[in-house]
Design a protein around this motif. Structure first.
Motif, PDB file in Angstrom:
ATOM      1  N   MET C   1      52.824  37.429  38.557  1.00 26.10           N
ATOM      2  CA  MET C   1      52.094  37.670  39.798  1.00 26.10           C
ATOM      3  C   MET C   1      52.861  38.615  40.711  1.00 26.10           C
ATOM      4  O   MET C   1      52.715  38.591  41.909  1.00 26.10           O
ATOM      5  CB  MET C   1      51.835  36.349  40.527  1.00 26.10           C
ATOM      6  CG  MET C   1      51.180  35.298  39.691  1.00 26.10           C
ATOM      7  SD  MET C   1      49.543  35.770  39.124  1.00 26.10           S
ATOM      8  CE  MET C   1      48.511  35.162  40.446  1.00 26.10           C
ATOM      9  N   ILE C   2      53.715  39.402  40.098  1.00 32.73           N
ATOM     10  CA  ILE C   2      54.481  40.370  40.874  1.00 32.73           C
ATOM     11  C   ILE C   2      54.171  41.746  40.312  1.00 32.73           C
ATOM     12  O   ILE C   2      54.327  41.985  39.124  1.00 32.73           O
ATOM     13  CB  ILE C   2      55.986  40.064  40.794  1.00 32.73           C
ATOM     14  CG1 ILE C   2      56.264  38.788  41.586  1.00 32.73           C
ATOM     15  CG2 ILE C   2      56.806  41.235  41.304  1.00 32.73           C
ATOM     16  CD1 ILE C   2      57.687  38.366  41.577  1.00 32.73           C
ATOM     17  N   GLN C   4      54.238  45.791  39.435  1.00 30.29           N
ATOM     18  CA  GLN C   4      55.310  46.739  39.124  1.00 30.29           C
ATOM     19  C   GLN C   4      55.623  47.535  40.378  1.00 30.29           C
ATOM     20  O   GLN C   4      54.831  47.576  41.319  1.00 30.29           O
ATOM     21  CB  GLN C   4      54.857  47.671  38.011  1.00 30.29           C
ATOM     22  CG  GLN C   4      54.864  46.980  36.662  1.00 30.29           C
ATOM     23  CD  GLN C   4      54.381  47.879  35.553  1.00 30.29           C
ATOM     24  OE1 GLN C   4      54.468  49.093  35.641  1.00 30.29           O
ATOM     25  NE2 GLN C   4      53.868  47.272  34.513  1.00 30.29           N
ATOM     26  N   ASN C   5      56.772  48.166  40.337  1.00 30.36           N
ATOM     27  CA  ASN C   5      57.170  49.005  41.462  1.00 30.36           C
ATOM     28  C   ASN C   5      56.115  50.053  41.748  1.00 30.36           C
ATOM     29  O   ASN C   5      55.547  50.630  40.833  1.00 30.36           O
ATOM     30  CB  ASN C   5      58.466  49.736  41.125  1.00 30.36           C
ATOM     31  CG  ASN C   5      59.651  48.993  41.690  1.00 30.36           C
ATOM     32  OD1 ASN C   5      59.527  48.312  42.716  1.00 30.36           O
ATOM     33  ND2 ASN C   5      60.782  49.106  41.027  1.00 30.36           N
ATOM     34  N   LYS C  34      46.489  55.554  43.639  1.00 26.13           N
ATOM     35  CA  LYS C  34      45.253  54.847  43.940  1.00 26.13           C
ATOM     36  C   LYS C  34      45.101  54.692  45.440  1.00 26.13           C
ATOM     37  O   LYS C  34      46.088  54.536  46.162  1.00 26.13           O
ATOM     38  CB  LYS C  34      45.260  53.448  43.306  1.00 26.13           C
ATOM     39  CG  LYS C  34      45.098  53.461  41.799  1.00 26.13           C
ATOM     40  CD  LYS C  34      43.672  53.735  41.397  1.00 26.13           C
ATOM     41  CE  LYS C  34      43.574  53.954  39.891  1.00 26.13           C
ATOM     42  NZ  LYS C  34      42.326  54.617  39.503  1.00 26.13           N
ATOM     43  N   LEU C  42      41.956  45.463  43.893  1.00 24.08           N
ATOM     44  CA  LEU C  42      43.122  46.187  43.369  1.00 24.08           C
ATOM     45  C   LEU C  42      44.398  45.340  43.403  1.00 24.08           C
ATOM     46  O   LEU C  42      45.155  45.318  42.434  1.00 24.08           O
ATOM     47  CB  LEU C  42      43.321  47.488  44.163  1.00 24.08           C
ATOM     48  CG  LEU C  42      44.491  48.370  43.730  1.00 24.08           C
ATOM     49  CD1 LEU C  42      44.361  48.770  42.263  1.00 24.08           C
ATOM     50  CD2 LEU C  42      44.605  49.611  44.610  1.00 24.08           C
ATOM     51  N   LEU C  45      44.671  42.761  40.663  1.00 21.05           N
ATOM     52  CA  LEU C  45      44.904  43.427  39.373  1.00 21.05           C
ATOM     53  C   LEU C  45      46.356  43.872  39.253  1.00 21.05           C
ATOM     54  O   LEU C  45      46.962  43.784  38.190  1.00 21.05           O
ATOM     55  CB  LEU C  45      43.982  44.644  39.222  1.00 21.05           C
ATOM     56  CG  LEU C  45      42.505  44.351  38.969  1.00 21.05           C
ATOM     57  CD1 LEU C  45      41.676  45.633  39.074  1.00 21.05           C
ATOM     58  CD2 LEU C  45      42.312  43.707  37.599  1.00 21.05           C
ATOM     59  N   LEU C  48      48.682  40.945  38.566  1.00 25.03           N
ATOM     60  CA  LEU C  48      48.621  40.527  37.165  1.00 25.03           C
ATOM     61  C   LEU C  48      49.161  41.598  36.230  1.00 25.03           C
ATOM     62  O   LEU C  48      49.193  41.435  35.025  1.00 25.03           O
ATOM     63  CB  LEU C  48      47.174  40.201  36.789  1.00 25.03           C
ATOM     64  CG  LEU C  48      46.599  38.945  37.453  1.00 25.03           C
ATOM     65  CD1 LEU C  48      45.084  38.948  37.378  1.00 25.03           C
ATOM     66  CD2 LEU C  48      47.176  37.699  36.812  1.00 25.03           C
ATOM     67  N   ARG C  49      49.558  42.731  36.824  1.00 27.90           N
ATOM     68  CA  ARG C  49      50.066  43.887  36.080  1.00 27.90           C
ATOM     69  C   ARG C  49      49.014  44.494  35.152  1.00 27.90           C
ATOM     70  O   ARG C  49      49.350  45.175  34.191  1.00 27.90           O
ATOM     71  CB  ARG C  49      51.350  43.546  35.314  1.00 27.90           C
ATOM     72  CG  ARG C  49      52.458  43.117  36.265  1.00 27.90           C
ATOM     73  CD  ARG C  49      53.833  43.156  35.657  1.00 27.90           C
ATOM     74  NE  ARG C  49      54.824  43.036  36.738  1.00 27.90           N
ATOM     75  CZ  ARG C  49      56.069  43.478  36.672  1.00 27.90           C
ATOM     76  NH1 ARG C  49      56.496  44.062  35.580  1.00 27.90           N
ATOM     77  NH2 ARG C  49      56.891  43.343  37.690  1.00 27.90           N
ATOM     78  N   LEU C  50      47.758  44.205  35.453  1.00 27.25           N
ATOM     79  CA  LEU C  50      46.685  44.874  34.713  1.00 27.25           C
ATOM     80  C   LEU C  50      46.486  46.273  35.269  1.00 27.25           C
ATOM     81  O   LEU C  50      45.974  47.153  34.604  1.00 27.25           O
ATOM     82  CB  LEU C  50      45.379  44.077  34.816  1.00 27.25           C
ATOM     83  CG  LEU C  50      45.353  42.756  34.050  1.00 27.25           C
ATOM     84  CD1 LEU C  50      44.109  41.960  34.402  1.00 27.25           C
ATOM     85  CD2 LEU C  50      45.410  43.005  32.546  1.00 27.25           C
ATOM     86  N   ALA C  51      46.862  46.458  36.508  1.00 31.20           N
ATOM     87  CA  ALA C  51      46.854  47.779  37.107  1.00 31.20           C
ATOM     88  C   ALA C  51      48.268  48.047  37.601  1.00 31.20           C
ATOM     89  O   ALA C  51      48.912  47.154  38.141  1.00 31.20           O
ATOM     90  CB  ALA C  51      45.876  47.852  38.273  1.00 31.20           C
ATOM     91  N   HIS C 123      35.117  50.630  43.572  1.00 32.81           N
ATOM     92  CA  HIS C 123      35.595  49.808  42.460  1.00 32.81           C
ATOM     93  C   HIS C 123      34.488  49.596  41.434  1.00 32.81           C
ATOM     94  O   HIS C 123      34.753  49.459  40.238  1.00 32.81           O
ATOM     95  CB  HIS C 123      36.113  48.473  43.003  1.00 32.81           C
ATOM     96  CG  HIS C 123      36.767  47.621  41.966  1.00 32.81           C
ATOM     97  ND1 HIS C 123      37.871  48.025  41.259  1.00 32.81           N
ATOM     98  CD2 HIS C 123      36.467  46.384  41.496  1.00 32.81           C
ATOM     99  CE1 HIS C 123      38.226  47.079  40.407  1.00 32.81           C
ATOM    100  NE2 HIS C 123      37.378  46.081  40.529  1.00 32.81           N
ATOM    101  N   ASP C 125      32.514  47.144  40.587  1.00 33.80           N
ATOM    102  CA  ASP C 125      32.474  45.940  39.753  1.00 33.80           C
ATOM    103  C   ASP C 125      31.014  45.693  39.370  1.00 33.80           C
ATOM    104  O   ASP C 125      30.125  45.752  40.218  1.00 33.80           O
ATOM    105  CB  ASP C 125      33.023  44.756  40.557  1.00 33.80           C
ATOM    106  CG  ASP C 125      33.236  43.528  39.687  1.00 33.80           C
ATOM    107  OD1 ASP C 125      34.399  43.142  39.502  1.00 33.80           O
ATOM    108  OD2 ASP C 125      32.238  42.951  39.209  1.00 33.80           O
ATOM    109  N   ALA C 195      33.546  30.211  40.660  1.00 32.68           N
ATOM    110  CA  ALA C 195      34.978  30.474  40.764  1.00 32.68           C
ATOM    111  C   ALA C 195      35.231  31.755  41.551  1.00 32.68           C
ATOM    112  O   ALA C 195      35.990  31.772  42.519  1.00 32.68           O
ATOM    113  CB  ALA C 195      35.597  30.582  39.375  1.00 32.68           C
ATOM    114  N   SER C 196      34.621  32.828  41.144  1.00 33.23           N
ATOM    115  CA  SER C 196      34.951  34.140  41.706  1.00 33.23           C
ATOM    116  C   SER C 196      34.126  34.482  42.933  1.00 33.23           C
ATOM    117  O   SER C 196      34.527  35.315  43.737  1.00 33.23           O
ATOM    118  CB  SER C 196      34.710  35.223  40.655  1.00 33.23           C
ATOM    119  OG  SER C 196      33.317  35.329  40.386  1.00 33.23           O
TER     120      SER C 196
END
Lengths: 776, 152, 283
Positions: C1-2, C4-5, C34, C42, C45, C48-51, C123, C125, C195-196
């Motif tokens: 949950m962290i 990337q730089n 972005k 965003l 995402l 979760l490091r998906l983005a 986005h 969605d 949920a969402s």
């Protein structure tokens, strides 16, 4: 002639506002993640993306050389640390060796594979991406029934049948009862896997003082003392050199009634690097590697006479254990068996449990722990029987309740129900909803083509855990009461409240017993260096066992205070009340502060009394306590979509005497919320390959405030004879009473087209499909 | 997750079959694919290629490394395509049969198979998995149709 | 949950934001930068490091992107206008109630207080609430880049699943909605994924004298206009008859919460509800 003494207003029974709340509401409470120690490092854990795989190799070199990374450890590094303990024992129980980091193989998605320690959490998280693990995926099985099929992938290769244990319990003559029954109804009933989901995830901070060989572990746990004992054993530390502190704990619901790999791992890492280390579980990890709850597939059979008299109940219970035994994993389904008779006179009982390994995170205690499953089963079966016999569901319950004159009542499962008036809450709930009129409304609704349902659940619980012979690690609780020289009172409880509000309720009890203002009392807990050994908070035991221990400690102190009063007032006719000792002859008084001061200065002491004003009691409960109640849910189904709306919810609970009605209402509300969650929305779903596909809050639907119906609460009061407070426990009642009421209601709504049963969660699509199937 | 569908290619079946077996064309058409390197035949007789793919849908990005295998050749009517890849955000395995049916002057390419995903994308992407898989397949065939058009 | 730089910037003008967006290694937008609007999609995402964008350009401090105003019969909504601001705007409620209704249906209070209309449409969605209503309202988006501005219909803008016509270097500047001259009735009917909070299916209906506009979200790979339903309604069909065709020929989405078949069915139910309610609101 005595003077009139102003008696402090009694606080027990009053809705005293929670003393915990100001710090929680203003954001000044200290949780584990708020701790900052000098030189503290941060750990992040690499977890398996596979449900089952061999680990061919792990390359940690890139992670090790990443700037800021201090150390990386994998399975072989921690081989000297003892396994994650299973505290429950059953005959023939297979307990896999549960190392704190996977070695050679991974058994579920989320299985810890490596730990990175770095100067900050961001660096540690980045370094996880640099570890290369070469996995060789193997076949996995996630469904407990599939795991039992011949040829299913073996979770643990050494046990190809995936069976961890079987357990049989029988009472009376079930074979005979079923042979002689006039009617037998059977149903497969599931209780899905759930994620306990405390607001605060798990987390810990470990600090090791090498010179003293002592470890301080801050952990978000429900059981600080047991954690101290067990984590000390895992790490080979001397118990009195381990100190466990629970700072503020943001909910547990049973998932923090455990000892986890990460608690030992964080400590191990801190010992290795010689710096304090913090590990905070992410929400993602909370889904993947904190225990889940429930996970039952139950096959029920009920035997009865045509007049509705129940004769026997049979259960084949398949418990999804997951890949390992956590602290109480195999014990949970045995609680279901104990409570399977519910509130009824089932004299003949038979139950068979199969505990099954799956490639999933272990299951263990989650709010209710075994009892919601049991209540759901028996309450569904009573409704199915009522439908079969064309009886009213309230009538069939009233007909079969254990009578008020039958307590203590020995159940066919070996329990002794303490006290009860089982018809009272049901009658009260029926009155509250105007049952007769409500059925008339339902008749009219059906004429209009609406699908309206009325669901009743009457539940009993096994609470106040519990007599020690029946509770792993002991079922007593401890309390110390200290009165300072100034007369101020400190309560140390061995229980470990984490949202239940015992800082308030225990202060109410102490204030009443000592006749002091509640502001003169503080309640401390959750620090093993400050508080005497205790068991913890779970199983609706905090007040019923911890409160009772407190009561006895207070009683001892009252006796000592009185002796000091007699000495100081030079009279043997002294009453201690309202915070003062009064000589009944002269009317002279000495205050608690004067007495406490005297006890410490100790210039004079009563005969056979020691200085100081402190008492400690360890109280062993002679029995469990058995709360009960009746919940009624009124539902309306959207015929076109299958959406279930709960239009009315009435909960009448009997938890014995009530210390604080506000907190009891809060417990019932929260319990019902989680019961509704299971009934309608929540499910931890693993796909066929063992991937947890509801692994985030975008897909796992916890109830939100806007999804909740109005909850009407009421009570009947049947004191428990088990403890001096007469309390029974209420922490799990809402959850236990809820799901059968809601499911019975939905099935009742769908009964005109012929629906008999529906499993949870009753999502719109599921309800719609059941309805379509019934129409066809 | 089951997947199925069909696309019309303006080429006769034999040509359609050939271009969908052509690693250069596959590499061009697989979204975000850098290259396909033949790594020979596997022990079970599959033609196997090593691949690297950079998947990107909106902000979501992931690097996948893995293999593409072409198996059960039944020229020109069908073959089996097996794509496996893994990266930091998860792993996937897709296996399906491509069938080539003559349709007028062109070919109806039908696919039917199953996709399994694991890791983060499986755990948190449930809501968008199906729609994303379709999106990627659509992109792939869109490019194949384009490539076929060029060859006509 | 962290995450990337990443680099973060908070420009104080649209020009600066466009410069920074185009600030890739070769001076052109390359997708590694972005735009951060509300961040409600965003940021999760990224956690979760998906983005893993290399740079974020935050529009929060760019002046002139947060407004709701009417100009010659057209409603202009700045890209950084939050859902709550749209939901609670007296102007939107009075002149374009469908959009207020859609905004009120998004996520939860916290999301509505932070999420923005520009971020939502960018986005794309496939289950977002706004697009259905924007399609029914025949709304447009104005995109701005260093090369200038262009305006296109929302329908053209939404290309596919989380894919829009935004070119690298472009920012959604505003959303415009032509305001009704006649008394069309509108409604948004949504089945909520518990949920969402996204739509399992959401149908926006706008029905006036002689015309019907139906926007659908959640059902397919992108939000779209159900022209078959519109045509039936315009031809005089009743709500149920028209709604019944909404899923015809649609490759419906499928997930844990709703299979494709169920989604198709629910779409007909919610379409009928939206249509009936829209008709009842005609004035």
């Amino acid at each position: 002639m005595s003077t009139t003494i102003s008696v402090t207003e009694k606080l027990v029974g009053k809705s005293v506002r929670r003393r915990e709340d100001p710090r929680l509401i203003t954001g000044t409470a200290t949780y584990v993640d708020d701790l900052k120690l000098p030189g503290m490092h941060h750990a992040c854990i690499l977890r398996s993306p596979h449900a089952a795989a061999k680990i061919r190799s792990i390359d940690i070199s890139a992670a090790q050389s990443h700037p800021g990374v201090v150390a990386v450890f994998t399975g072989p590094d921690v081989a000297g640390v003892g396994p994650v303990p299973c505290g429950a024992s059953l005959p023939g129980l297979r307990v896999p060796h549960h190392a704190i980091l996977a070695t050679g193989r991974v058994y579920y998605v989320g299985h810890a594979v490596a730990v990175v320690v770095a100067t900050d959490r961001y660096v540690a998280a980045d370094a996880l991406d640099l570890i290369e693990v070469d996995y060789e995926p193997t076949a996995a099985v996630a469904d407990p029934e599939k795991a039992l099929e011949p040829g299913a992938p073996a979770v643990h290769p050494e046990w190809p049948d995936n069976v961890s244990f079987t357990y049989h319990q029988e009472g009376g003559e079930p074979e005979k009862a079923f042979a002689e029954a006039e009617v037998v109804v059977k149903q497969r009933i599931t209780s899905q896997r759930l994620v306990p989901m405390p607001m605060e995830t798990r987390g810990c901070v470990a600090e090791y003082h090498a010179a003293e060989k002592s470890l301080t572990l801050w952990s978000s746990t429900q059981i600080p003392h047991l954690l101290r004992t067990l984590v000390g054993q895992m790490l080979g530390l001397i118990e009195n050199r381990v100190r466990v502190i629970t700072p503020e704990v943001g909910g547990g619901f049973g998932c923090k009634l455990n000892v986890y790999a990460e608690e030992a791992l964080t400590s191990f890492v801190a010992m290795k690097i010689g710096k304090p280390v913090k590990w905070i579980e992410s929400r993602r990890e909370n889904f993947l590697c904190t225990i889940h709850g429930r996970g039952h597939v139950d096959y029920y059979e009920i035997a009865a006479k045509r007049d509705g008299t129940v004769l026997g109940l049979r259960l084949k219970l398949i418990q999804d254990l997951g890949a390992y035994q956590q602290l109480l994993t195999p014990a949970i389904p045995t609680l279901s068996v104990l409570m399977m008779p519910g509130l009824y006179k089932f004299r003949n009982i038979s139950a068979d449990i199969v505990g099954v390994f799956t490639n999933c995170v272990p299951t263990d205690a989650y709010r209710g722990a075994g009892r919601p499953e049991a209540t759901h089963g028996v309450e569904r079966m009573m409704d199915l029987l009522a439908v079969e016999l064309k009886m009213d569901p309230a009538e069939i319950r009233l007909k079969n309740f254990i009578g008020n004159d039958e307590f203590p009542y020995a159940t066919a499962t070996g329990l002794s129900y303490d006290s009860g008036d089982y018809a009272a809450p049901l009658k009260k709930a029926l009155d509250l909803v105007n049952y007769r009129e409500l059925r008339e409304d339902q008749r009219k609704a059906r004429e209009q083509g609406r699908l309206m349902g009325i669901g009743i659940s009457t539940y009993g619980e096994l609470c106040a855990f519990g007599p020690s012979p029946a509770t792993p690690a002991g079922g007593w609780e401890s309390a110390t009461v200290k009165i300072d020289p100034s007369g101020k009172v400190t309560v140390l409880t061995g229980a470990s409240p984490h949202g239940q509000g015992e800082e308030t309720t225990f202060a109410q009890i102490a204030a009443d017993e000592l006749g002091v203002p509640i502001d003169d009392v503080i309640v401390l807990h959750g620090d093993t260096a400050i508080v005497q050994y205790g068991i913890g908070t779970f199983g609706s035991r905090g007040t019923a066992v911890g409160g009772a221990a407190l009561y006895f400690a207070l009683k001892d102190l009252r006796a000592k205070i009185k002796k000091f009063g007699e000495m100081m007032l030079e009279s043997d006719d002294v009453t201690f009340s309202g915070g003062v000792c009064t000589c009944n002859k002269t009317g002279n008084t000495v205050s608690l502060a004067q007495i406490a001061g005297m006890s410490y200065r100790a210039m004079r002491l009563p005969v056979n009394e020691e200085p100081g004003m402190q008492a400690t009691r360890f109280w062993e409960p002679p029995n469990f306590a058995f709360p009960f109640g009746a919940h009624i849910a009124v539902t309306e189904i959207d015929r076109e979509t299958g959406h279930v709306a709960v239009s009315r919810y009435v909960a009448v609970d009997d938890c014995g005497n009530i210390i604080n009605p506000l907190l009891v209402a809060g417990q019932v509300h929260g319990g019902v919320a989680q019961g509704l969650g299971q009934s309608l929305w929540e499910q931890a779903v693993y796909d066929d390959t063992g991937q947890l596909i509801t692994g985030e809050l975008m897909d796992y639907a916890v109830p939100k405030a806007t999804m909740m119906p109005w909850i009407e609460t009421a009570h009947t009061t049947t004191p428990s004879p088990v403890n001096p407070l007469g309390v029974k426990g209420v922490g799990e009642a809402g959850t236990i009473g809820c799901s059968p009421a809601v499911v019975n209601s939905v099935v009742d709504a769908l009964s005109p087209p012929g629906v008999r049963h529906i499993d949870m969660p009753m999502t719109p699509e599921k309800v719609w499909k059941v309805l379509e199937g019934a129409r066809a | 997750m089951k997947i199925s569908g069909s696309y019309e290619l303006a080429l006769p079946p034999a040509r359609a079959y050939t271009i969908l077996q052509d690693p250069a064309i596959l590499a061009r058409c697989m979204p975000g694919c850098d290259h396909l390197n033949r790594i020979g035949e596997t022990e079970d007789g599959h033609v196997a290629y090593e691949m690297k793919m950079k998947m990107a849908i909106s902000s979501v990005q992931g690097l996948f490394a893995g293999t593409v295998k072409l198996a059960d050749p039944n020229e020109p009517s069908s073959f089996r395509l097996i794509v496996e890849g893994s990266g930091k955000i998860g792993f996937m395995k897709g296996e399906g049969v491509l069938t080539f049916v003559e349709s007028g002057a062109g070919t109806d390419v039908r696919y039917e198979g199953e996709v399994n995903v694991g890791g983060v994308i499986a755990g948190v992407g449930q809501r968008l998995l199906d729609v994303t898989a379709k999106h990627i397949i659509k992109k792939f065939f869109g490019k194949v149709v384009g490539a076929a058009g060029e060859m006509e | 949950m962290i995450p990337q730089n990443f680099e973060y910037s908070s420009p104080r003008s649209l020009e600066a934001a466009l410069d920074q967006l185009a600030g890739g290694p070769d001076g052109s937008a390359d997708g590694s930068t972005k735009i951060l609007a509300g961040g409600m999609s965003l940021i999760p995402l990224m956690k979760l490091r998906l983005a893993a964008p290399e740079r974020l350009v935050d529009l929060r401090r760019v002046p002139g992107l947060n407004y709701i105003r009417e100009e010659s019969g057209v409603l202009h909504i700045g890209a950084m206008t939050t859902h709550y601001e749209v939901e609670s705007s007296a102007l939107v409620r009075a002149k374009c109630p469908l959009l207020a209704e859609a905004a009120a249906n998004i996520g939860d209070v916290q999301v509505r207080n932070v999420g923005t209309i520009g971020g939502s449409v960018a986005h794309a969605d496939p289950a977002a609430d706004y697009p259905a209503s924007l399609l029914a309202l025949e709304a447009s988006v104005t995109l701005v880049s260093k090369a200038g501005e262009r305006t296109m219909s929302v329908e053209d803008f939404l290309v596919d699943t989380m894919t829009t016509a935004l070119e690298p270097g472009e920012i959604v500047r505003e959303v415009t909605v032509p305001l009704e001259k006649s008394g069309a009735g509108t409604a948004y009917a949504k089945m909520v994924q518990p949920a969402s909070g996204f739509a399992i299916v959401g149908v926006a209906a706008r029905i006036g004298e002689g015309f019907a506009r139906i926007g659908v979200t959640g059902l397919a790979s992108k939000a779209y206009r159900a022209r078959n339903v519109e045509a039936l309604l315009e031809g005089g069909a009743d709500a149920a008859t028209a709604a019944a065709v909404i899923a015809e020929g649609v490759d419906a989405n499928s997930d844990l919460h709703a299979s494709a078949d169920y989604r198709r069915h629910v779409a007909t139910v919610y379409a009928a509800r939206a249509i009936r309610q829209a008709i009842s609101r005609k004035y």
